[in-house]
Design an enzyme around this catalytic site. Structure first.
Site, PDB file in Angstrom:
ATOM      1  N   LYS A  13      18.388  46.236  47.105  1.00  0.00           N
ATOM      2  CA  LYS A  13      18.727  47.442  46.363  1.00  0.00           C
ATOM      3  C   LYS A  13      20.227  47.699  46.492  1.00  0.00           C
ATOM      4  CE  LYS A  13      16.386  50.774  44.126  1.00  0.00           C
ATOM      5  NZ  LYS A  13      15.341  50.412  43.160  1.00  0.00           N
TER       6      LYS A  13
ATOM      7  N   THR B 225      12.168  47.180  46.239  1.00  0.00           N
ATOM      8  CA  THR B 225      13.512  47.705  46.492  1.00  0.00           C
ATOM      9  C   THR B 225      13.476  49.232  46.502  1.00  0.00           C
ATOM     10  OG1 THR B 225      14.168  47.681  44.150  1.00  0.00           O
ATOM     11  CG2 THR B 225      14.516  45.659  45.414  1.00  0.00           C
ATOM     12  N   ASP B 226      12.491  49.807  45.831  1.00  0.00           N
ATOM     13  CA  ASP B 226      12.331  51.263  45.877  1.00  0.00           C
ATOM     14  C   ASP B 226      12.037  51.728  47.310  1.00  0.00           C
ATOM     15  OD1 ASP B 226      11.927  53.771  44.096  1.00  0.00           O
ATOM     16  OD2 ASP B 226      10.187  53.780  45.431  1.00  0.00           O
TER      17      ASP B 226
ATOM     18  N   PHE C 212      62.087  39.027  46.478  1.00  0.00           N
ATOM     19  CA  PHE C 212      61.363  37.786  46.180  1.00  0.00           C
ATOM     20  C   PHE C 212      62.360  36.793  45.606  1.00  0.00           C
ATOM     21  CE2 PHE C 212      58.182  35.266  43.599  1.00  0.00           C
ATOM     22  CZ  PHE C 212      57.634  34.635  44.709  1.00  0.00           C
TER      23      PHE C 212
ATOM     24  N   ARG D 256      63.085  45.090  45.169  1.00  0.00           N
ATOM     25  CA  ARG D 256      62.084  45.424  44.161  1.00  0.00           C
ATOM     26  C   ARG D 256      61.085  46.428  44.753  1.00  0.00           C
ATOM     27  NH1 ARG D 256      57.669  40.356  43.917  1.00  0.00           N
ATOM     28  NH2 ARG D 256      57.180  40.427  46.139  1.00  0.00           N
TER      29      ARG D 256
ATOM     30  N   GLN E 208      52.972  37.619  50.487  1.00  0.00           N
ATOM     31  CA  GLN E 208      52.342  36.763  51.490  1.00  0.00           C
ATOM     32  C   GLN E 208      52.809  37.139  52.897  1.00  0.00           C
ATOM     33  OE1 GLN E 208      53.331  35.686  48.506  1.00  0.00           O
ATOM     34  NE2 GLN E 208      52.150  33.915  47.814  1.00  0.00           N
TER      35      GLN E 208
ATOM     36  N   ASN F 162      49.240  42.313  43.680  1.00  0.00           N
ATOM     37  CA  ASN F 162      50.633  42.730  43.514  1.00  0.00           C
ATOM     38  C   ASN F 162      50.697  43.589  42.257  1.00  0.00           C
ATOM     39  OD1 ASN F 162      53.382  42.971  43.447  1.00  0.00           O
ATOM     40  ND2 ASN F 162      53.820  40.784  43.649  1.00  0.00           N
TER      41      ASN F 162
ATOM     42  N   HIS G 175      52.458  45.146  39.886  1.00  0.00           N
ATOM     43  CA  HIS G 175      53.851  45.042  39.497  1.00  0.00           C
ATOM     44  C   HIS G 175      54.399  46.322  38.853  1.00  0.00           C
ATOM     45  CE1 HIS G 175      53.287  40.788  40.220  1.00  0.00           C
ATOM     46  NE2 HIS G 175      52.294  40.758  39.355  1.00  0.00           N
TER      47      HIS G 175
END
Lengths: 270, 270, 270, 270
Positions: free
Chosen positions: D9, D54-55, D145, D162, D205, D231, D233
């Site tokens: 569930k 699942t109930d 970077f 940046r 990284q 990332n 941007h």
């Protein structure tokens, strides 16, 4: 015939970093622009000669963000309105809607984003609505719902003590055009939260009214306030089949269906 | 003072199966109900004695779905309106909005769901708007955009041949109250798609107008139609840095920002 | 120590229009690229000299889309894999995942988008998984659920005749690498739908198995198939409080909670 | 043959209120349960006699929430695992995944929800992963970077300064099974945020590695940590066409495409 038309650019996303030495300010704003004016020929005859492309509206957002401090989003909306009105003879009215994401400061140049959104809607640089949305609040007690109409389709049980949760959407109209929008927004937001948290509530309607009235009472510059409060239900789970009681402890929160309570409160003028 | 208020239940989800022998009909509808009326006391004094709980509104949807064939969503909305108006003395006006998911038949009792949504808005059982949303259409040619206003912030290049994609949202008001809503909806939807696909477009505005005009021209029972067409841009990718041309082949589809073109067209009355 | 790492670009959106005279082909694909390789120094020492920027991965998608017909998404994924493996000495393995939106043809250059998504995952240009998601199917009968385990927390009633709805997610691994991927995808998709619609189902598990087995039986090139079937419950509404019966007609569809049934079936090798 | 199967569930939503006098504690948790075991007959022969519905799994969540204090979500997950393992002879392994919404206290019984989500994954009550997601962080400087691989498809300009924004998803494996999960979670979360905010980053990284290493260094009970950092941007807007410079002030934030950097760091054992 064209009864009404508008066109513009939606979801123009802008980030601006402003620096005071090594202390940075970070703002993320999404802008929606809508033009209304003398544009019927564009629709009817495909004549584009009066159309400012929506791409240019987008460029204007970035250019104007650069040429002056951003200010409150209401102020930035006003600058955009005035720019467009000054430069587009066929434009009768421009509405700029802005949404500012909530970023809280973690350090001199570090920030964390929250859910809450600050909103503004500026028309022609003269009419200012400020507001908020996605402010998700909940009280675990001091909320009841009793004494309502019963009809053949009623199954709801009266609740003396229930959870009341909502996602507040509010928008208020300022009387004047020259406000300290940032300071006011903080104060009004705080007041809304404070009233919600402190209210002993017989209904969402009553809490909504208390929130709106408090803002009108405490902020003379607010002419009118609209509130939209979905009732985000927490349903008491029936544990009897398992031989258990449930003294208001275990709930099922549901998104749908939800009650939706809305009102606009305005100042009475004699 | 309370300038305006409304309350009700949103996102009431209903499935109904109707059977003709072993051929089943399956409908999925989401209902939104909003009451407007003499409810100020509820807000101001926390007096719930006039409030029909939104939970009861929800129950009413299921009960009324059982007691008669569902019919078109417009008809079901009308039944809900009349029920609420008949039984709530403080109710002045009720708006029922309905959204029907698109399920196409795969077999006698098998269905597949699509994106498109059929919509309706019924006020007091007397005013009927029908419509659709999430109808996502695209032409790969026969669309241009040229001859527009240029200003210092213009960077957009004129396009003789561009992709035009949109997600159509439409809503039309019927003149009368007693229509064959299902048949009309299919016919109007088809007309909208047909005009979009066949139009040689100098602008989204022009395409929108052509779509609306065609519906007004062909369907005398339609009094007014509103269309909202976001311009879901496909941007031509610049491949020059890689020594490649791009003869209208490779595009970047973007969701934001997007142009948004909206208009309401109405029948001229002499 | 770094036990595992990968990096890449996600949600690279591509549209390509290919033309046969005035008959246009329109494809919308979203690409996800993930590199695994000898990149520990980048993480540990911040040495970027081995990193191909993810921005360049994105550019490569557009450039390679231009330089040859797109082909099936599996073929395009293979071209991307081989390009990256050929040009990045530190790359050990590259996974390219692709999602193709479903656009159906309305005319020579007009298209409508549906919900269904075709998927593929290509590893190193040598391993090919194809699949689909958001294929939303429902049977109004021929589904039951009985004879299950009962324990003190069981309240579910056995159902002889229930609605069974699901959103199919499937992915199958091809034995070879050189398939007519487009033709096979259509055939396998059709087989999955056909089995779902025709199955007399004692459980979602059983239907899932029937769907997977049919694909393995009919398509010798499929080595293995994974299916994920959420059980999108339609709950029978209790109308007794209103003096009404409910002979399997009125249901409440819910998104949460939902059962989730998943299995991978593979061909037995002797 | 069935190579693997699981069923269970998903999205079981639970709210629990616990009270210390008039000071209330409010918790909102979503639970996902997946069973793996000796269930092939259910798939192959439609034999439901081993299936716990699942109930019933859902009911069990609510019942067990009532019969003891909830504790940390890891502890609650463990109770669920042990309950299911004790009562289902055909169950080999059970995975319970939990997500706790972030609600901050506004008063004794008032709360506000944020975006961040605390996560846990408990297998068989013996293996504990804790984590978080939707922790959206951003630095406006101290990120660069440079020095990356250039190839014919490179257009990215090197960035000395940046914006680096991300939505942190983290999951760590505890060495033991008996931890003070609440205290540890707070401490590890704080450490992740602190390292992110303080890191001078040559790449995502490198920041990811610093975050993971700090957790492994400071928390001996953590065996392994996985981090996934999209990332998000913020692209510098080119204002040159408007005669304006852009000294790292005006940016366009984009959701797609985005870089995606992921790694699992583990403790080295000698």
């Amino acid at each position: 015939m064209i009864k009404h038309s508008n066109y513009g650019k939606s979801r123009v996303r802008l980030v601006k970093v402003e620096r005071e030495g090594d202390r940075h300010h970070f703002r993320e704003v999404t802008v929606h622009i809508q033009f209304t004016g003398d544009y019927d020929e564009c629709y009817i005859r495909g004549d584009n000669s009066r159309i400012l492309p929506t791409d240019t509206m987008k460029n204007t957002v970035y250019a104007l963000a650069r040429t002056a401090p951003l200010g409150a989003i209401e102020d930035f909306g006003k600058r955009l309105c005035l720019h467009f009105l000054d430069n587009n003879p066929h434009l009768h009215s421009v509405r700029v809607e802005l949404e500012q994401a909530h970023w809280s400061r973690l350090g001199k140049h570090s920030f964390q984003r929250g859910t809450e959104v600050r909103t503004a809607s500026v028309v022609d640089g003269k009419s200012f609505n400020s507001g908020l949305k996605d402010l998700i609040l909940l009280n675990t007690t001091d909320s009841s719902f009793e004494g309502y109409v019963r009809d053949p389709y009623t199954t709801l049980k009266e609740a003396r003590d229930r959870i009341m949760g909502t996602s507040v959407e509010a928008s208020w109209l300022y009387a004047g055009t020259n406000q300290d929008f940032d300071t006011l927004w903080q104060a009004i937001r705080s007041r809304l939260v404070e009233v919600f948290a402190g209210h002993v509530s017989p209904s969402v309607q009553s809490t909504l009214y208390a929130m709106g009235e408090a803002v009108l009472a405490d902020f003379p510059c607010v002419e009118e306030i609209s509130l939209s409060l979905p009732n985000k239900h927490c349903l008491l789970v029936n544990l009897e089949p398992f031989g258990l009681d449930n003294p208001n402890e275990v709930f099922l929160p549901v998104d749908e269906p939800h009650g939706l309570i809305e009102a606009t409160l305005s100042r009475e003028h004699s």
